[in-house]
Write a protein that holds these residues in place. Sequence first.
Motif, PDB file in Angstrom:
ATOM      1  N   ILE A 142     -20.084  12.772 -13.091  1.00  0.00           N
ATOM      2  CA  ILE A 142     -19.343  11.506 -13.163  1.00  0.00           C
ATOM      3  C   ILE A 142     -19.588  10.655 -11.921  1.00  0.00           C
ATOM      4  O   ILE A 142     -19.807   9.446 -12.010  1.00  0.00           O
ATOM      5  CB  ILE A 142     -17.825  11.788 -13.329  1.00  0.00           C
ATOM      6  CG1 ILE A 142     -17.557  12.392 -14.705  1.00  0.00           C
ATOM      7  CG2 ILE A 142     -17.001  10.536 -13.144  1.00  0.00           C
ATOM      8  CD1 ILE A 142     -17.840  11.477 -15.861  1.00  0.00           C
ATOM      9  N   LEU A 143     -19.601  11.333 -10.768  1.00  0.00           N
ATOM     10  CA  LEU A 143     -19.838  10.607  -9.515  1.00  0.00           C
ATOM     11  C   LEU A 143     -21.187   9.895  -9.538  1.00  0.00           C
ATOM     12  O   LEU A 143     -21.295   8.708  -9.219  1.00  0.00           O
ATOM     13  CB  LEU A 143     -19.778  11.596  -8.347  1.00  0.00           C
ATOM     14  CG  LEU A 143     -19.951  10.973  -6.957  1.00  0.00           C
ATOM     15  CD1 LEU A 143     -18.668  10.300  -6.537  1.00  0.00           C
ATOM     16  CD2 LEU A 143     -20.360  12.015  -5.939  1.00  0.00           C
ATOM     17  N   LEU A 144     -22.233  10.639  -9.958  1.00  0.00           N
ATOM     18  CA  LEU A 144     -23.577  10.058 -10.000  1.00  0.00           C
ATOM     19  C   LEU A 144     -23.635   8.902 -11.000  1.00  0.00           C
ATOM     20  O   LEU A 144     -24.248   7.874 -10.756  1.00  0.00           O
ATOM     21  CB  LEU A 144     -24.610  11.124 -10.369  1.00  0.00           C
ATOM     22  CG  LEU A 144     -24.812  12.236  -9.348  1.00  0.00           C
ATOM     23  CD1 LEU A 144     -25.803  13.253  -9.852  1.00  0.00           C
ATOM     24  CD2 LEU A 144     -25.282  11.668  -8.030  1.00  0.00           C
ATOM     25  N   GLN A 145     -22.957   9.063 -12.135  1.00  0.00           N
ATOM     26  CA  GLN A 145     -22.957   8.024 -13.153  1.00  0.00           C
ATOM     27  C   GLN A 145     -22.291   6.745 -12.643  1.00  0.00           C
ATOM     28  O   GLN A 145     -22.756   5.641 -12.930  1.00  0.00           O
ATOM     29  CB  GLN A 145     -22.209   8.493 -14.411  1.00  0.00           C
ATOM     30  CG  GLN A 145     -22.888   9.566 -15.181  1.00  0.00           C
ATOM     31  CD  GLN A 145     -24.209   9.140 -15.769  1.00  0.00           C
ATOM     32  OE1 GLN A 145     -25.152   8.922 -15.044  1.00  0.00           O
ATOM     33  NE2 GLN A 145     -24.293   9.014 -17.061  1.00  0.00           N
ATOM     34  N   ILE A 146     -21.202   6.939 -11.867  1.00  0.00           N
ATOM     35  CA  ILE A 146     -20.511   5.760 -11.336  1.00  0.00           C
ATOM     36  C   ILE A 146     -21.421   4.999 -10.377  1.00  0.00           C
ATOM     37  O   ILE A 146     -21.501   3.773 -10.423  1.00  0.00           O
ATOM     38  CB  ILE A 146     -19.191   6.169 -10.645  1.00  0.00           C
ATOM     39  CG1 ILE A 146     -18.170   6.596 -11.708  1.00  0.00           C
ATOM     40  CG2 ILE A 146     -18.617   5.027  -9.818  1.00  0.00           C
ATOM     41  CD1 ILE A 146     -16.945   7.248 -11.169  1.00  0.00           C
ATOM     42  N   ILE A 147     -22.167   5.755  -9.545  1.00  0.00           N
ATOM     43  CA  ILE A 147     -23.103   5.093  -8.629  1.00  0.00           C
ATOM     44  C   ILE A 147     -24.134   4.305  -9.428  1.00  0.00           C
ATOM     45  O   ILE A 147     -24.418   3.140  -9.147  1.00  0.00           O
ATOM     46  CB  ILE A 147     -23.809   6.133  -7.726  1.00  0.00           C
ATOM     47  CG1 ILE A 147     -22.794   6.832  -6.831  1.00  0.00           C
ATOM     48  CG2 ILE A 147     -24.875   5.466  -6.855  1.00  0.00           C
ATOM     49  CD1 ILE A 147     -23.351   8.004  -6.080  1.00  0.00           C
ATOM     50  N   ALA A 148     -24.694   4.941 -10.474  1.00  0.00           N
ATOM     51  CA  ALA A 148     -25.730   4.290 -11.284  1.00  0.00           C
ATOM     52  C   ALA A 148     -25.186   3.030 -11.954  1.00  0.00           C
ATOM     53  O   ALA A 148     -25.833   1.985 -11.980  1.00  0.00           O
ATOM     54  CB  ALA A 148     -26.253   5.256 -12.335  1.00  0.00           C
ATOM     55  N   LEU A 149     -23.974   3.140 -12.478  1.00  0.00           N
ATOM     56  CA  LEU A 149     -23.368   2.005 -13.173  1.00  0.00           C
ATOM     57  C   LEU A 149     -23.085   0.865 -12.203  1.00  0.00           C
ATOM     58  O   LEU A 149     -23.298  -0.309 -12.515  1.00  0.00           O
ATOM     59  CB  LEU A 149     -22.061   2.460 -13.826  1.00  0.00           C
ATOM     60  CG  LEU A 149     -21.714   1.787 -15.148  1.00  0.00           C
ATOM     61  CD1 LEU A 149     -22.849   1.968 -16.132  1.00  0.00           C
ATOM     62  CD2 LEU A 149     -20.446   2.373 -15.708  1.00  0.00           C
ATOM     63  N   PHE A 150     -22.656   1.243 -10.990  1.00  0.00           N
ATOM     64  CA  PHE A 150     -22.410   0.244  -9.960  1.00  0.00           C
ATOM     65  C   PHE A 150     -23.685  -0.528  -9.641  1.00  0.00           C
ATOM     66  O   PHE A 150     -23.682  -1.753  -9.540  1.00  0.00           O
ATOM     67  CB  PHE A 150     -21.865   0.945  -8.707  1.00  0.00           C
ATOM     68  CG  PHE A 150     -21.859   0.080  -7.482  1.00  0.00           C
ATOM     69  CD1 PHE A 150     -20.902  -0.914  -7.332  1.00  0.00           C
ATOM     70  CD2 PHE A 150     -22.808   0.247  -6.489  1.00  0.00           C
ATOM     71  CE1 PHE A 150     -20.905  -1.719  -6.210  1.00  0.00           C
ATOM     72  CE2 PHE A 150     -22.821  -0.549  -5.376  1.00  0.00           C
ATOM     73  CZ  PHE A 150     -21.855  -1.531  -5.229  1.00  0.00           C
ATOM     74  N   LEU A 151     -24.801   0.213  -9.525  1.00  0.00           N
ATOM     75  CA  LEU A 151     -26.086  -0.435  -9.224  1.00  0.00           C
ATOM     76  C   LEU A 151     -26.497  -1.357 -10.359  1.00  0.00           C
ATOM     77  O   LEU A 151     -26.995  -2.462 -10.140  1.00  0.00           O
ATOM     78  CB  LEU A 151     -27.171   0.615  -8.997  1.00  0.00           C
ATOM     79  CG  LEU A 151     -27.063   1.433  -7.725  1.00  0.00           C
ATOM     80  CD1 LEU A 151     -28.087   2.544  -7.698  1.00  0.00           C
ATOM     81  CD2 LEU A 151     -27.239   0.542  -6.511  1.00  0.00           C
ATOM     82  N   THR A 152     -26.270  -0.913 -11.594  1.00  0.00           N
ATOM     83  CA  THR A 152     -26.643  -1.726 -12.754  1.00  0.00           C
ATOM     84  C   THR A 152     -25.878  -3.030 -12.777  1.00  0.00           C
ATOM     85  O   THR A 152     -26.446  -4.113 -12.969  1.00  0.00           O
ATOM     86  CB  THR A 152     -26.352  -0.957 -14.052  1.00  0.00           C
ATOM     87  OG1 THR A 152     -26.911   0.331 -13.936  1.00  0.00           O
ATOM     88  CG2 THR A 152     -26.944  -1.676 -15.245  1.00  0.00           C
ATOM     89  N   ILE A 153     -24.560  -2.928 -12.577  1.00  0.00           N
ATOM     90  CA  ILE A 153     -23.727  -4.132 -12.646  1.00  0.00           C
ATOM     91  C   ILE A 153     -24.027  -5.050 -11.466  1.00  0.00           C
ATOM     92  O   ILE A 153     -24.111  -6.263 -11.611  1.00  0.00           O
ATOM     93  CB  ILE A 153     -22.240  -3.740 -12.702  1.00  0.00           C
ATOM     94  CG1 ILE A 153     -21.963  -3.055 -14.040  1.00  0.00           C
ATOM     95  CG2 ILE A 153     -21.347  -4.951 -12.537  1.00  0.00           C
ATOM     96  CD1 ILE A 153     -20.682  -2.322 -14.103  1.00  0.00           C
TER      97      ILE A 153
END
Lengths: 270, 170
Positions: free
Chosen positions: A18-29
Motif C-alpha cells: 500500500i505504501l509503494l502504491q501511494i507513492i506511485a499514485l502521488f507521482l502520477t497525480i
Amino acid sequence: MQQLIFFLQRYKYFLCFILLQIIALFLTINNHSFHRSKFISSANSISGNFYTKKNSISSYLDLRSENNSLIEENQLLKNKISLLEQQIDQVDSQTKIDSIANQQYKYVDGKIIKNEFHKPYNFLTINRGKKHGVTSEMAVVNHKGIIGVTDFSSENYSRVRSILNRDSKINAKLKNTTYFGSLSWDGKDLNTVQLADIPRQATINVGDTIVTGGNSTIFPKGIPIGIVEKNSKAMIQVKLFNEMNRLENIYTIINFDKQEIKDLENANNE
Amino acid sequence: MNKRTFNLLLSFIGLTLLQVLILNNILIFGYVNPYLYIIFIFIFPYKVNRFPILFSAFFLGLFVDLFSDSGGIHTFATTTIAYIRPYFFKTFFQKTEVDYEFFTMSQESFGKVFNFIASLTLIHHFIVFLLINFSFNNFLNVIVNTLLSCIFSLILYFVGNFIFRRKQQL
C-alpha cells in the motif's frame, strides 16, 4: 502491544504494498498538475544523457529529409529578407528599424531528443536548459509551425508540453482577422487539433490559415499553426502544418518582456 | 554478489533499456505499444520473503516512468502485479510455498505458464492504459488498447522465449 506487533507481522507485505502504491499514485497525480517541480521526468541528467546518445545515432537516419527541410526554411528566410530589403529601400525615411537593444524575442536553436505522440498527455524532451536561457513557459516552434510550451527545465534539458496534450491551451486566431479563440487537443488524431471560442460573427471557411494570436506572453504573434479542415458549430478542426511524429530541429523563443508584461497585468488587477 | 543476483541485475538494466529505447517507439496502428519489461517480474526468483520482489518491481516501474514521462503509472502497475503474483502462482500452478525452492518455469506445461503470464500481463496493461488515459472518457479506447497491446506483448514474449531456449541447448 503484542496485538499490534502481531498485526504488523501478519500484514507486513500488504502494508508495504500500500505504501509503494501511494507513492506511485502521488507521482502520477503530481505529473498531471501544473507548475510543480517534477522529480520523475525525462529532463534529468540520467535519462537525458541516454536519450542524447540514442538521438545521435537515430538522427543519422533522417539526415536527408532534415536537410530538405532546412533548405526549405533557408529559402523561406531568404525570400523574407529580400522582401524586407525592398521595404527598407522604400520607406527608409519613415520607419525606425529596431536596434538590438529593443529586441523582444530571441530564438534559441535545439534538438528534440525524445518525441511522443501516441498518448493523451504527450511530452517532448529537448537538449536546451537553464544553461542556455531556457526556463519554463517558453514557446517551442520549428519552421513549419508551433510544437509546444516548455514546462520544466533542468541544467541542460527541458521538458516540453506538446500541443498534442489534453492540458495544452494556446491562444490562436484566424490569419488576417482579429478574431481569436483557444486551441486544444481532444486526444484522438495526431494531425488535427480543435479551435474553440471563436466569436459567432467570424466567417470561417475550410482552408483558412490559423496562426498564434499574440495575446499571451509565450507565443509571438503570427506563428503558423495549421489550416481549417472542418467547420462544425462548436468546434473547428484544424489540420496542423507540422507532422508531429517527424520532428527534429526546433527553436525555443525567449520573450525578454515577459516579466514586464506580467508585472503590468498584475498591477492592474490590484 | 553471486551469479544469480548479478544475472537479475543485468536483466533489470537490459529490460529497462530495451523498453525505453526500442519498444516505446514501436507503435503498430498508431497505438499498440508492447510492454515487455514486466517479464522481469515473472523470472524473479520465487521466495517466501516478498519484500525483494515488491521493491524491485517498484524501482523497475520507476525507471521506466523516468524515461517515458508518465509520472508513476508504470510504478503503480508493476507493484500491483508483483503483489498479486503469489496468489496467481498458487491458483495456476496448484503449488504452495514449500515448492518455491524447486520451481522452474520451463518444467511446467505450456498451458499453465501461458495462463499465469497472460492474466498478469492483462492486469498490468489494463492499469497502465487506464492511468495513461486518466479520465473515464474514451473507455472503449482503453479496452481496445489493452487487448491489442496485451496480445502483442505476449507474442513477443513467447517468441523471444522460444528463440532464447533453443540457443541454450546448443
